[in-house]
Design an enzyme around this catalytic site. Sequence first.
Site, PDB file in Angstrom:
ATOM      1  N   GLU A 131       0.265  -1.441   5.768  1.00 47.05           N
ATOM      2  CA  GLU A 131       1.347  -0.889   6.605  1.00 47.05           C
ATOM      3  C   GLU A 131       1.179   0.604   6.803  1.00 47.05           C
ATOM      4  OE1 GLU A 131       5.179   0.874   7.774  1.00 47.05           O
ATOM      5  OE2 GLU A 131       4.006   1.274   5.953  1.00 47.05           O
ATOM      6  N   ASP A 172       0.831  -1.205   0.000  1.00 46.09           N
ATOM      7  CA  ASP A 172       0.000   0.000   0.000  1.00 46.09           C
ATOM      8  C   ASP A 172       0.865   1.254   0.000  1.00 46.09           C
ATOM      9  OD1 ASP A 172       0.835  -0.741   2.606  1.00 46.09           O
ATOM     10  OD2 ASP A 172      -0.720   0.487   3.520  1.00 46.09           O
TER      11      ASP A 172
END
Length: 459
Positions: A159, A95
């Site tokens: 994350e 991400d």
Amino acid sequence: MADIQGTDRTGDADWAITDEEVVAFTSDLIRIDTTNRGGGDCRERPAAEYVAERLAEAGVEPTLLESAPGRTNVVARIPGSDPGAPGLLVHGHLDVVPADPAQWRVHPFSGEVRDGMVWGRGAVDMKNTNAMVLALVRAWGRTGRGPRRDVVVAFTADEEDSAAYGADWLVREHAGLFEGCTEGIGESGGYTFHAATPGGDPVRLYPIGAGERGSAWLRLTAHGTAGHGSKANPDNAVGELAAAVARIHRHRWPVRLTSTTRAAITEIAAALGRKVDLDAPGFSPELDIDPLLESLGAAGALVGSTLRNSANPTMLEAGYKVNVIPETATAGVDGRVVPGGEAEFASTMDELTGDRVAWEYAHHSVPLLSPVESPTFAAMRAALLAHDPDGQVVPVCLTGGTDAKQFSQLGITGYGFSPLRMPPGLDLAPLYHGVDERVPVDGLRFGARVLDRFLTTVE
């Protein structure tokens, strides 16, 4: 600086393929928009499928693990040549943080290669490293080479928020995939930091993360008596909250030197031609540490934010109309905690918020401290110096957090090691979550070679 072309670990012809792939994979991953807006608003699955396909093409069997619709992780194990050696985790997140195209010179999801750079969101955080790992695993598949230790590669979701859909979920639900792993490497280390001696001679530092401050994201809440804005009201939730936020903002946290930070200061100073003795009689951390870091010039920034706990007010919310005193007011505070500083952080927040404002953790992760005097750190140092013999490798504590915090719950000691060569005049730190994020093509190829040497030699 040493030429990256050529290595004693594989042929030039195969590195030519790897050089092409690491750039192409970085561009491809950037083009897959995996923006994480928080609160579950992200979809990593297209990137996870891309990663899994590249691994499968190399003969590696990937496992796709979805914690929620679209929130997909990929884990695979590459057997090592020494079955008696412990496993090693290599992790990177899929991400990225949001990016506004109107602010960028190049569209943030174009993956365009321009002026020797790959541009786009994730170029340094951290689709570049994911691309290096993919290209390297594929090179091993072509040549029949491989790591000495079993390597578990994990490409994670979430994350950039709380890791609830990624590493945290993997640790809770799929711990068996990481069996045998004793150490791990992830983002935020092994890159070139350009500094200078007091005389102006250039020095190339390579900081490796050997610790992380813990995350302490807080929600503050004040309750009071609702009423008309024109009337006196000493029981005003907004006022009480504002006073607490101001106290937090003004608080000066004391210096807390961990073993990693002490080593960082000493080794950075030595690399710049200075001898520093933090145990010298009369040395006062509170009085002397800031002038000492200033004397290190730009390199002082590698340490400055890791000397203390911190708490920065970031969000305020109260009321719905200017002439109505609300019953409740809330604030968000981004707290970070040095290793060993958790009790101090909590007691200080109790004091600063006072009796009228309650605080709680909205997200909490532990600080980490990893040994600098270890074979793994030595192998990372040796891998960097093999490709830049004039560089200076130093340990640092990372100011923020990575997925290493979650994997530490499995007993995995984490290091920040995502090698990358940066040219003078292009600092890495402002590119993290910044506008015009980009990575040098040459730096990607350097990083793949350093990772190859590390993973094939680390004991």
